[in-house]
Structure formats: structure tokens, C-alpha cells
Design a protein around this motif. Structure first.
Motif: not given
Length: 167
Positions: A15-24
């Protein structure tokens, strides 16, 4: 700077891996439990994408990874990213660690090409397989501001706490 968007509770590594990549939008990701993985694979690095602007709140929990793969860090902050690490727990007991695997170069808890601010927590690097060296924070071409925290590299083979490499 981060901490302006939504607060999102995080319970798993993926979940964290998916969220961090695109968090503008300045999201804050708050750990709700220890998130620790052990693996023998590659491509599990938590990447803060180039246009991300976000915060991880350790919230008194541990975020860590032990690998036998060739990934060289727990978190990589890409050029152009703005990233904050904080620990909102009253006793500042939040922690991040990376137990490095088979990467022969320098291993790090946080590899920094973007902008990083640290407001607390304990950060530890381990290189038990003695394949490569280890540092807690590796600044390749980014900006690092440390406001609070504990940084431990005593179990890293030839390790330093902070390594600065401006290329």
C-alpha cells in the motif's frame, strides 16, 4: 512542502509503495502498525516519485526491510520530489531500518536525489552479508534537512551515518 493534503492510514508495505510514487498533493501517510518485510527479490524499494510531495509519519511504529536481493535502499527519493519523515509519537519511538542484501555498492536506509526533511525517528542500516557498505542517509544530488532523529550505522560494514555525494 508536504503536510498540506489528506491524511491516509497505511497498514501494508505494498500500500505504501503504491501511494508514495505518485503523491503530488502533500499527502501524509500515517503508519498504523509495524510494516516489516523480508524477501529475496528485487524492485521492492519504496520510491518517492519525481513529482511527489508527501510525508511519512512513523507514528511510533517501525518501517523496515530485510532483503537478499540487490535493491540498495529502503526508500529512494527521486530528483524533484519533496519528502518529509516524521514521528508524531509522544516517545519518538518510530523507526526505519534497512538490512541490505547482495548489492555490492553502497546501501542506505534513505537514498536522496530530491529534497528530504527529517523530524524524528530512529534510522538504522545493517549490512549483515558484508557484500557492500552501508550508510543511513545517502545524499546523491539532493537536499537533506535534519531537525531531529537518531541515526545508527554501527552494524554496517564500513558504514557511515551520512554520506554526501554531490555530482
Amino acid at each position: 512542502k508536504a503536510q498540506t493534503g489528506y491524511q491516509i492510514d497505511v497498514t501494508t508495505y505494498d500500500q505504501l509503495k503504491n501511494l508514495l510514487y505518485n503523491s503530488p498533493n502533500g499527502e501524509t501517510y500515517v503508519l498504523q502498525n509495524d510494516i516489516i518485510i523480508e524477501d529475496n527479490t528485487n524492485d521492492k524499494t519504496l520510491i518517492v516519485g519525481s513529482f511527489s510531495d508527501c510525508t511519512i509519519d512513523l507514528n511510533g511504529y517501525t518501517l523496515g526491510r530485510t532483503t537478499r536481493g540487490i535493491d540498495n535502499c529502503l526508500i529512494r527519493v527521486n530528483d524533484g520530489a519533496e519528502f518529509v519523515i516524521k514521528d508524531s509519537s509522544k516517545d519518538n519511538s518510530g523507526k526505519m531500518f534497512f538490512r541490505a542484501g547482495n548489492y555490492a555498492g553502497t546501501n542506505a536506509v534513505v537514498f536522496i536525489d530530491g529534497e528530504v526533511d527529517i523530524y524524528g525517528g530512529t534510522f538504522e542500516i545493517f549490512t549483515p552479508y558484508k557484500v557492500g557498505g552501508g550508510v543511513v542517509l545517502l545524499v546523491e544530488q539532493g537536499l537533506l534537512n535534519i531537525h531531529d532523529g537518531v541515526f545508527d550505522s554501527h552494524e554496517a560494514d564500513g558504514g557511515d551515518t551520512i554520506e554526501l555525494r554531490h555530482i
